[in-house]
Enzyme design. Structure first.
Site, PDB file in Angstrom:
ATOM      1  N   ASN A   1       0.871  -1.182   0.000  1.00  0.00           N
ATOM      2  CA  ASN A   1       0.000   0.000   0.000  1.00  0.00           C
ATOM      3  C   ASN A   1       0.905   1.228   0.000  1.00  0.00           C
ATOM      4  OD1 ASN A   1      -1.884   2.007   0.359  1.00  0.00           O
ATOM      5  ND2 ASN A   1      -2.789   1.153   2.209  1.00  0.00           N
TER       6      ASN A   1
ATOM      7  N   ARG B   1      -2.640  -2.165  -3.504  1.00  0.00           N
ATOM      8  CA  ARG B   1      -3.917  -1.488  -3.227  1.00  0.00           C
ATOM      9  C   ARG B   1      -3.943  -0.152  -3.958  1.00  0.00           C
ATOM     10  NH1 ARG B   1      -5.410   2.612   0.645  1.00  0.00           N
ATOM     11  NH2 ARG B   1      -7.656   2.594   0.996  1.00  0.00           N
TER      12      ARG B   1
ATOM     13  N   HIS C   1     -12.867   2.304   0.413  1.00  0.00           N
ATOM     14  CA  HIS C   1     -12.835   1.207   1.390  1.00  0.00           C
ATOM     15  C   HIS C   1     -13.585  -0.018   0.857  1.00  0.00           C
ATOM     16  CE1 HIS C   1     -12.567   4.516   4.727  1.00  0.00           C
ATOM     17  NE2 HIS C   1     -11.354   4.181   4.290  1.00  0.00           N
TER      18      HIS C   1
ATOM     19  N   ARG D   1     -11.221  14.661   8.364  1.00  0.00           N
ATOM     20  CA  ARG D   1     -12.060  15.094   7.248  1.00  0.00           C
ATOM     21  C   ARG D   1     -13.426  15.560   7.745  1.00  0.00           C
ATOM     22  NH1 ARG D   1     -10.596   9.692   4.358  1.00  0.00           N
ATOM     23  NH2 ARG D   1      -8.740  10.216   3.152  1.00  0.00           N
TER      24      ARG D   1
ATOM     25  N   GLU E   1      -8.271  -6.384   4.823  1.00  0.00           N
ATOM     26  CA  GLU E   1      -8.131  -5.954   3.435  1.00  0.00           C
ATOM     27  C   GLU E   1      -6.952  -6.638   2.760  1.00  0.00           C
ATOM     28  OE1 GLU E   1      -9.265  -1.431   3.055  1.00  0.00           O
ATOM     29  OE2 GLU E   1      -8.395  -1.787   5.037  1.00  0.00           O
TER      30      GLU E   1
END
Length: 409
Positions: free
Chosen positions: A9, A92, A181, A242, A385
């Site tokens: 990643n 990813r 996601h 965020r 994941e």
């Protein structure tokens, strides 16, 4: 020896990695490279066999330098990638746009397409493409694949995926709801029926992936019908830094009255808002601690955080015409029993009941935390994941992808 996949990643200034055993699903080794491209010493962390090796000994100028060091760690500290039968490397990628509704092998053409899609995910796609470029040079004989966060949500119904924006503008600039996601939501959606003891066919479930980044999905029979993130990961829930949902006219207001430019607004909405912006802390544990100590800003931040989650649960329950399972996952979802309790407390008038003792028990195992007479089964399931990416990449490495690509060293 079981077959393994190295999952990468690549971020703008970091690289996370994990070596996954395909048979057991176990993460055999993992690590992190930090401060890439910064004028300070970088930090390397490599974990294997219960041992943690950490170094802060050089400026890391680029991803190639960082990934070369990562491969050296496997040679020096283990496990040896050749001995553990490395069958593929998985990368990813946040944004596959409308180009990649399924995983794809890493090819020069696909790397170029991932870079082009950086206009939709400027903080993510560029570094992720670079990581794939570097690893194909370092391990040219190992098949490599892209797995896209947005692929799962490319199945969204048009009514959910479409913004009420001028059609010509939306089509020209690929403006639609892509979600994020997706790998985690898909994984949890597949695991939850077994954990809850329910038939997956027709099952109406909501997955709450709440960590520093946070998103919600609604799924029927394992297929997505709604999700909270949109064109970018900014839309939806309040997050660590965020804003989540906000009136778009706030942008116009701040341009006209605060003199802010696009970059300043981007940083404000993505990095200086959410829990961080309201309390000065982006870590939920710290914010809960402040709340418990009587800090009013922290109390309000938690109230807003929970309010947003409950609002999405209500919306999605109505959209699906009912609800069978709610699953909490990711950093906050898996580990913060106070947040789970607050969310479920708001749902109590609708018959949702959780077992306080089960909710407060820390465990890394998938589990049910609701009572037997709860109207909805509430689960806590750790996301994985890396395993999902490893499985998808191993499959296309062996069979080729949907775009006609097959691996040839």
């Amino acid at each position: 020896m079981a077959k393994t996949v190295l999952v990468i990643n690549s971020g703008s200034s970091s690289i996370k990695y994990q070596l996954v055993d395909l048979e057991s699903g176990e993460g055999l080794a993992s690590g992190l490279v930090e401060k890439i491209g910064e004028p300070v010493k970088g930090i390397y962390t490599h974990k294997y066999n219960g041992e943690k090796h950490q170094f802060e000994d050089e400026i890391i100028k680029d991803h190639e330098q960082g990934l070369k060091r990562v491969l050296a760690f496997f040679d020096e500290y283990g496990p040896n990638l050749k001995e553990y039968d490395l069958v593929a490397v998985g990368h990813r990628v946040v944004q596959g746009g409308s180009v990649f509704p399924t995983p794809a092998l890493v090819t020069p053409e696909n790397i170029a397409k991932v870079k082009e899609l950086a206009v939709l995910a400027p903080l993510h796609n560029g570094p992720e493409a670079v990581g794939a470029e570097v690893m194909t040079r370092l391990l040219p004989d190992v098949p490599q694949g892209f797995v896209f966060d947005s692929s799962f949500f490319f199945q969204l119904p048009e009514a959910s995926a479409t913004y009420a924006l001028n059609k010509e503008v939306a089509d020209k600039y690929q403006v639609r709801r892509y979600g994020a996601h997706g790998t985690s939501h898909e994984f949890i959606g597949q695991v939850a029926p077994e954990v809850a003891g329910k038939d997956p066919e027709g099952l109406k479930q909501i997955v709450l992936h709440i960590g520093n980044g946070a998103s919600v999905s609604a799924q029927i029979s394992g297929k997505p019908v709604e999700t909270s993130m949109g064109l970018t990961p900014l839309e939806g829930l309040m997050m660590g830094s965020r804003t989540g949902d906000i009136d778009p006219a706030v942008v116009f207001h701040l341009i006209r009255n605060a003199g802010m430019n696009v970059d300043e607004l981007d940083a404000l909405f993505n990095k200086k808002s959410g829990l961080m912006g309201m309390t000065g802390h982006g870590d939920m544990r710290e914010v809960l601690g402040l709340r418990d100590a009587g800090d009013e800003n922290a109390k309000l931040a938690i109230d807003v955080y929970v309010h947003r989650i409950v609002g999405y649960i209500g919306n999605y329950t109505a959209q699906m015409g009912g609800l069978d399972v709610i699953t909490f996952t990711a950093g906050v979802g898996e580990n913060s029993d106070p947040i789970r309790a607050l969310v479920c407390e708001k749902l109590a008038p609708f018959g949702v009941k959780i077992d306080a003792e089960k909710n407060a028990t820390r465990s890394s195992e998938p589990r049910i935390i609701s009572t037997p007479d709860s109207s909805v089964t509430v689960c806590v399931i750790p996301t994985n994941e890396e395993l999902a990416i490893a499985q998808k990449v191993a499959k296309i490495a062996a069979e080729g992808d949907a775009y006609g690509n097959t691996f040839a060293a």
